[in-house]
Design an enzyme around this catalytic site. Structure first.
Site, short mmCIF file in Angstrom:
data_model
loop_
_atom_site.label_atom_id
_atom_site.label_comp_id
_atom_site.label_asym_id
_atom_site.label_seq_id
_atom_site.Cartn_x
_atom_site.Cartn_y
_atom_site.Cartn_z
CE1 TYR A 141 -3.66 1.53 -0.99
CE2 TYR A 141 -3.57 2.78 1.08
CZ TYR A 141 -4.16 2.70 -0.36
OH TYR A 141 -5.15 3.48 -0.85
CD1 TRP A 143 -1.40 6.02 3.32
CD2 TRP A 143 -0.26 7.83 3.21
NE1 TRP A 143 -2.10 6.93 2.44
CE2 TRP A 143 -1.40 8.01 2.51
CE3 TRP A 143 0.65 8.73 3.29
CZ2 TRP A 143 -1.81 9.33 1.74
CZ3 TRP A 143 0.70 10.10 2.69
CH2 TRP A 143 -0.87 10.33 1.91
N1 LIG Z 1 -11.84 2.32 9.15
C1 LIG Z 1 -11.24 2.70 8.39
N2 LIG Z 1 -10.27 2.23 7.70
C2 LIG Z 1 -9.44 3.12 6.96
C3 LIG Z 1 -9.57 4.15 6.91
C4 LIG Z 1 -10.70 5.01 7.30
O1 LIG Z 1 -11.16 6.18 7.23
N3 LIG Z 1 -11.58 4.16 8.05
N4 LIG Z 1 -8.78 5.16 5.78
C5 LIG Z 1 -8.22 4.42 4.68
C6 LIG Z 1 -7.37 5.28 4.10
S1 LIG Z 1 -8.02 6.73 3.42
C7 LIG Z 1 -6.00 4.64 3.83
S2 LIG Z 1 -4.92 5.63 2.73
C8 LIG Z 1 -5.49 3.48 4.57
C9 LIG Z 1 -4.00 3.56 5.02
O2 LIG Z 1 -3.32 2.33 4.70
P1 LIG Z 1 -1.68 2.28 4.96
O3 LIG Z 1 -1.28 2.82 3.88
O4 LIG Z 1 -1.84 0.65 5.03
O5 LIG Z 1 -1.54 2.72 6.44
P2 LIG Z 1 -0.16 2.94 7.14
O6 LIG Z 1 -0.65 2.46 8.58
O7 LIG Z 1 0.60 4.13 7.01
O8 LIG Z 1 0.76 1.61 6.89
C10 LIG Z 1 2.14 2.09 6.46
C11 LIG Z 1 3.06 0.84 6.93
O9 LIG Z 1 4.15 0.91 6.31
C12 LIG Z 1 5.35 0.55 7.18
N5 LIG Z 1 6.53 1.57 6.79
C13 LIG Z 1 6.84 2.73 7.38
N6 LIG Z 1 8.05 3.16 6.74
C14 LIG Z 1 8.22 2.12 5.62
C15 LIG Z 1 9.41 1.91 4.82
O10 LIG Z 1 10.30 2.76 4.78
N7 LIG Z 1 9.15 0.78 4.30
C16 LIG Z 1 8.34 0.02 4.27
N8 LIG Z 1 8.19 -1.06 3.49
N9 LIG Z 1 7.46 -0.03 5.33
C17 LIG Z 1 7.53 1.16 5.90
C18 LIG Z 1 4.74 1.21 8.41
O11 LIG Z 1 5.37 0.64 9.78
C19 LIG Z 1 3.18 0.96 8.33
O12 LIG Z 1 2.92 -0.50 9.09
O13 LIG Z 1 -6.15 3.10 5.58
C20 LIG Z 1 -7.74 2.95 5.11
N10 LIG Z 1 -8.48 2.50 6.38
N1 LIG Z 2 -3.15 13.47 10.75
C1 LIG Z 2 -3.62 12.85 9.74
N2 LIG Z 2 -3.62 13.46 8.45
C2 LIG Z 2 -4.18 12.66 7.40
C3 LIG Z 2 -4.19 11.02 7.61
C4 LIG Z 2 -3.90 10.61 8.81
O1 LIG Z 2 -4.10 9.47 8.85
N3 LIG Z 2 -3.64 11.48 9.79
N4 LIG Z 2 -4.59 10.60 6.61
C5 LIG Z 2 -4.60 11.01 5.20
C6 LIG Z 2 -5.17 10.24 4.11
S1 LIG Z 2 -4.48 8.94 3.34
C7 LIG Z 2 -6.42 10.49 3.77
S2 LIG Z 2 -7.15 9.82 2.45
C8 LIG Z 2 -7.20 11.93 4.26
C9 LIG Z 2 -8.49 11.47 4.82
O2 LIG Z 2 -9.37 12.52 4.63
P1 LIG Z 2 -10.92 12.55 4.98
O3 LIG Z 2 -11.41 11.23 4.48
O4 LIG Z 2 -11.41 13.72 4.64
O5 LIG Z 2 -10.71 12.20 6.41
P2 LIG Z 2 -11.68 11.45 7.43
O6 LIG Z 2 -10.91 12.16 8.86
O7 LIG Z 2 -11.77 10.19 7.35
O8 LIG Z 2 -13.09 12.43 7.59
C10 LIG Z 2 -13.16 13.63 7.40
C11 LIG Z 2 -14.46 14.28 8.40
O9 LIG Z 2 -15.70 13.47 7.85
C12 LIG Z 2 -16.44 13.17 8.88
N5 LIG Z 2 -17.50 12.14 8.33
C13 LIG Z 2 -17.33 10.98 8.63
N6 LIG Z 2 -18.39 10.25 8.08
C14 LIG Z 2 -19.32 11.28 7.53
C15 LIG Z 2 -20.50 11.24 6.88
O10 LIG Z 2 -21.10 10.20 6.78
N7 LIG Z 2 -21.18 12.57 6.48
C16 LIG Z 2 -20.50 13.88 6.69
N8 LIG Z 2 -21.01 14.62 6.29
N9 LIG Z 2 -19.15 13.76 7.34
C17 LIG Z 2 -18.54 12.42 7.74
C18 LIG Z 2 -15.50 12.87 9.88
O11 LIG Z 2 -16.27 13.19 11.29
C19 LIG Z 2 -14.23 13.87 9.64
O12 LIG Z 2 -14.68 15.04 10.53
O13 LIG Z 2 -6.32 12.57 5.19
C20 LIG Z 2 -4.93 12.53 5.19
N10 LIG Z 2 -4.39 13.13 6.30
MO LIG Z 3 -6.10 7.81 2.25
#
Ligand SMILES: Nc1nc2c(c(=O)[nH]1)N[C@H]1C(S)=C(S)[C@@H](COP(=O)(O)OP(=O)(O)OC[C@H]3O[C@@H](n4cnc5c(=O)[nH]c(N)nc54)[C@H](O)[C@@H]3O)O[C@H]1N2
Ligand SMILES: Nc1nc2c(c(=O)[nH]1)N[C@H]1C(S)=C(S)[C@@H](COP(=O)(O)OP(=O)(O)OC[C@H]3O[C@@H](n4cnc5c(=O)[nH]c(N)nc54)[C@H](O)[C@@H]3O)O[C@H]1N2
Ligand SMILES: [Mo]
Length: 813
Positions: A141, A143
């Site tokens: 994946y 991040w």
């Molecule tokens: N319930 C729920 N689930 C969600 C979401 C949600 O809103 N609700 N959000 C979703 C979204 S938007 C996203 S983007 C995904 C994120 O999903 P991931 O991208 O899988 O999230 P991370 O936890 O950042 O995983 C990164 C991993 O890479 C490892 N890592 C760190 N540095 C390195 C490196 O240099 N090399 C390698 N090989 N590994 C490294 C870290 O230790 C970590 O285990 O999750 C999704 N899951």
């Molecule tokens: N600090 C921090 N920043 C991040 C990340 C992180 O893990 N940590 N992840 C990054 C990544 S990969 C992504 S994809 C983005 C995610 O960005 P977003 O998907 O925009 O972030 P979320 O926190 O999942 O949700 C944003 C808002 O939506 C609200 N929400 C949830 N369900 C609903 C709904 O049904 N209706 C409405 N109206 N609102 C709802 C939540 O309460 C929250 O305030 O953020 C990025 N930035």
């Molecule tokens: Mo994401």
């Protein structure tokens, strides 16, 4: 270290002092110096003594430095690092696939790099040769790690291309539904387009609506090291007299920063709210008829839908109110104000990570079309301001290239060149566990049929399956179907613990790389090894090259260059571009010594850039990529697909689980926002966790009334559960969440009581509760936000958290 204690930032230095006792810490490379570095939290200065990173200082070019980087000394020199190559005992004994049911339960054995790499190369090659690309799950994946050369995801993909091919996922977990629906509506994926600039918004808007977005929190991090320039625009918005609204399921940090008017909807019901607003705008003649005529197609069909011409259900504001819970009077006032005054609607992503997640995004575009502000300077809708700190004035700068996953043509004729003939198998984002469960099953996807592959070997890097993906107990079950799991990880995550071969990875401060800061492109930055890699860890680039070498194709992977060699090449390319822009760049050596090169000049040409402005100005010349060239309110293309779960225009469809069908058994909706204390699961193993946790667990935010009904007090350990699973979480009572909604941030490390079984998660990984279903036949993206559950005070024995402990390790067998 007492993890449960609340600590202050000043304590971070003390942690670093302890870190020297951690096995695996070696010398720093530069003694008592500050060394420049960068990662997904931003650029920084690492302060070193002779043996370790002691603290981190802000980089002066970062407009709002991210405090997450202060935990770097602890996250780098963490007890939880994987120090040596490891192989699961039975797997090592059998020299290959064995007893996959023992993953997570059995000991690991420390092995040499040669042993680990030989086994990994063999499993990949044998399975590819026997079964082809469908056997190799190589999605990796997003991040984890970063950089233009040695980002784990790119190098793994490049390695698996050298092998011949693999299973990858199209789209992503972030905006998977948006990415597939938007091409039908706007003619391009739209969600990752360059956004409208803050300057244009602040200059022109009278209302800014934060629709399901929390940019104060989510702009902290970015794909490339952010210098957080977007916050400057957000500060201007705060200073202005623009009215802000927050349409959300809770009162989030952004709403509090701006003092926004909160419009609190029931989770997953935004589509109904929006359709009700559309009905109101139409019946009160508040909509922009001219815009609809000139720039859209299909309005009449949508009009029939909201008027209830056929189904006899009038979708007025009373109808919407019953579904979404916002009073009808509030909806009317809100719609009127947005129609009458210049408005910008900033759309977040959580909305579409839900059952039928395509609909709210489509509906919001249609609502904005009816409001008629789209394409006017600074107005209309925007998808991309909640992430990466975007929307600031760009700099005039070259664009730094990065390592490609494409294999150079000059290697086409060697050794049968499988990368020339084999094609990757692509499945929709987040369908991997479904593929394990039902290999060979045919699923619908965006007008096509996709046969789910039979995957046998997984190469995991840069992602964390057990915190990212939905329905963790089902992952645990299906995961056994992999014959071999290879995980490249710096830390003992649950994914690493559920693997056969674990390859220790050196993180950004331990290796060389290059990057360009986002979102303005102001700096090209060097990642320098400030310290020696912990234990025997190596960069992802090195690991993948070594595996390719074992197939006799090391050079195909590396093209004869090491990481520094690639960095120099990309730097030279940028320097060449710079000449064309009348900019000069120092020599590579000077750049590397200093750590960065800056491009100061603003690009004033784009500083008021507005999404769809060109289309508004001349829709004939700047046609959209849709079949009609216009915004498609009704899509004949989608109509032909005939999907009951994705009708051809924005439609309210009940999600599988929501408060409208909640039962006594599971009366609460669980939302899982992104945490301001980490990046998904990253840093959860570091000291920063102490800022976030309650009673040593991930907090569950619960409304006072719901808490009282259940006899819960702040600080209690609660059990949150449904039929899919159960987790423990620390109770935090607050009225920022409404009744019947609980919030648990995504990303807390999974900590099963019994590894490898359906089991209570003691630490609060919310995905134990979520369900794993595609949004619809159109996008098949994840539905993480569609989940009902119950919560009660935990009466069982509270056991210590094991999520951050190492597995049992043997020195030999
Ligand atoms: N319930 C729920 N689930 C969600 C979401 C949600 O809103 N609700 N959000 C979703 C979204 S938007 C996203 S983007 C995904 C994120 O999903 P991931 O991208 O899988 O999230 P991370 O936890 O950042 O995983 C990164 C991993 O890479 C490892 N890592 C760190 N540095 C390195 C490196 O240099 N090399 C390698 N090989 N590994 C490294 C870290 O230790 C970590 O285990 O999750 C999704 N899951
Ligand atoms: N600090 C921090 N920043 C991040 C990340 C992180 O893990 N940590 N992840 C990054 C990544 S990969 C992504 S994809 C983005 C995610 O960005 P977003 O998907 O925009 O972030 P979320 O926190 O999942 O949700 C944003 C808002 O939506 C609200 N929400 C949830 N369900 C609903 C709904 O049904 N209706 C409405 N109206 N609102 C709802 C939540 O309460 C929250 O305030 O953020 C990025 N930035
Ligand atoms: Mo994401």
């Amino acid at each position: 270290m007492k993890r449960r204690d609340f600590i202050k930032f000043s304590a971070l230095a003390a942690t670093a002092a302890q870190a020297s006792r951690i096995e695996g810490v070696k010398q720093t490379i530069f003694d008592n110096k500050k060394v420049f570095g960068a990662n997904r939290f931003g650029p920084f200065w690492a302060n070193l003594n002779s043996s370790q990173i002691v603290s981190v200082s802000d980089f002066e070019g970062d407009k709002f430095p991210n405090t997450m980087n202060y935990s770097l000394p602890d996250s780098v020199q963490n007890e939880n690092r994987v120090l040596y190559p490891m192989v699961r005992k039975s797997y090592l004994k059998a020299k290959g696939a064995a007893k996959s049911e023992l993953r997570g339960k059995e000991e690991f054995v420390r092995v040499s790099w040669d042993t680990a790499l030989d086994l990994a190369a063999k499993a990949l090659k044998e399975n590819f040769d026997k079964y082809g690309a469908e056997a190799i799950y190589g999605e990796c994946y997003w991040w984890g790690g970063s950089g233009k050369v040695s980002w784990g995801r790119t190098v793994a993909h490049r390695m698996l291309k050298v092998l011949g091919g693999y299973v990858e996922e199209s789209g992503d977990y972030s905006t998977g539904a948006g990415l597939v629906i938007m091409p039908h509506v706007l003619g391009g994926s739209a969600v990752y387009d360059a956004p409208t600039k803050w300057k244009a918004i602040v200059k022109n808007a009278k209302n800014v609506v934060f629709w399901g977005t929390d940019p104060i929190v989510t702009n902290q991090i970015s794909s490339v090291p952010p210098t957080h320039d977007g916050y400057l625009g957000m500060q201007e918005l705060k200073k202005s007299d623009i009215k802000t609204y927050s349409v959300n399921v809770m009162i989030n940090d952004t709403a509090r920063y701006y003092g926004s008017e909160n419009i609190i909807v029931r989770p997953n019901t935004d589509t109904a709210l929006i359709i009700g607003m559309c009905h109101y705008l139409f019946t009160n003649n508040l909509y922009d008829e001219e815009f609809i005529k000139k720039y859209t197609v299909g309005f009449n069909k949508f009009k029939d839908y909201f008027l209830g011409t056929q189904d006899k259900v009038v979708k007025d504001i009373e109808w919407a109110s019953k579904i979404c819970g916002v009073p009808a009077g509030t909806i009317a006032q809100f719609a009127t104000r947005l129609a009458k005054e210049p408005t910008t609607v900033l759309i977040g992503r959580a909305l579409q990570r839900a059952d039928h997640g395509e609909q709210p995004f489509w509906a919001l575009v249609v609502l904005n079309a009816m409001l008629g502000h789209v394409g006017k300077e600074g107005l209309g809708f925007e998808f991309s301001l909640g992430y990466g700190s975007a929307g600031a004035t760009d700099k005039i700068a070259p664009v730094l290239k990065g390592l490609s996953t494409r294999i150079d043509e000059k290697y086409e004729n060697i050794d049968g060149a499988p990368w020339k003939t084999t094609k990757n198998i692509t499945i929709p984002s987040s369908r991997s566990i479904e593929a394990l469960e039902h290999p060979g099953k045919e699923i619908d996807y965006d007008g096509t049929k996709i046969k789910l592959p039979h995957m046998r070997v997984a190469y995991m890097a840069s992602g964390s399956m057990f915190t990212r993906h939905q329905d963790v107990n089902n992952i645990v079950k299906q995961w056994r179907k992999f014959d071999t799991v290879i995980t490249a990880e710096p830390y003992w995550t649950s994914t690493a613990k559920f693997s056969d071969i674990v390859l220790p990875v050196a993180i950004e401060v331990e290796r060389n790389d290059i990057n360009q800061t986002g979102s303005t492109g102001e700096y090209i930055v060097a990642y320098k090894p400030a310290i020696e890699p912990m234990g025997e860890s190596k960069s992802d680039f090195w690991i993948c090259e070594q595996i390719c070498k074992r197939w006799g194709r090391g050079e195909v992977f590396s093209e004869g260059k090491d990481e520094l060699g690639w960095m120099k090449e990309f730097y030279a390319d940028a320097a060449e571009q710079a000449k064309g822009l009348n900019l000069t760049m120092p020599s590579f050596e000077e750049f590397y010594e200093k750590g960065y090169v800056r491009f100061e000049k603003d690009n004033t040409e784009t500083e008021l850039y507005t999404r769809l402005a060109a289309f508004r100005e001349n829709p004939a010349k700047n046609r959209l990529g849709t079949p009609s060239g216009k915004i498609e309110i009704y899509s004949p293309t989608i109509a032909k697909m005939n999907y009951a779960d994705c009708p051809p225009m924005p439609t309210w469809i009940e999600p599988k689980e929501w408060l409208g069908n909640a039962t006594k058994k599971y009366p609460l909706h669980v939302v899982s926002p992104h945490s301001r204390y980490r990046l998904h699961s990253q840093l959860n193993n570091s000291i920063i966790r102490n800022f976030a946790e309650v009673s040593g667990r991930e907090p569950v935010l619960i409304n006072p009334k719901d808490a009282k009904e259940r006899g819960l007090a702040t600080g209690d350990v609660a059990r949150v559960f449904n039929d899919r699973g159960e987790i423990l979480a620390g109770v935090l009572i607050t009225d920022i969440v409404p009744e019947r909604v609980v919030a648990i941030c995504e990303g807390a490390w999974y900590d099963p009581e019994i590894w490898g079984e359906k089991s209570l998660c003691q630490h609060g990984c919310v995905n134990v509760l979520t369900f794993d279903k595609g949004t619809s036949k159109l996008a098949q993206s994840n539905s993480a936000h569609t989940v009902l559950a119950q919560i009660e005070k935990f009466k069982g024995e509270i056991k210590p958290i094991t999520a951050f402990s190492k597995p049992k390790i043997l020195q030999s067998i």
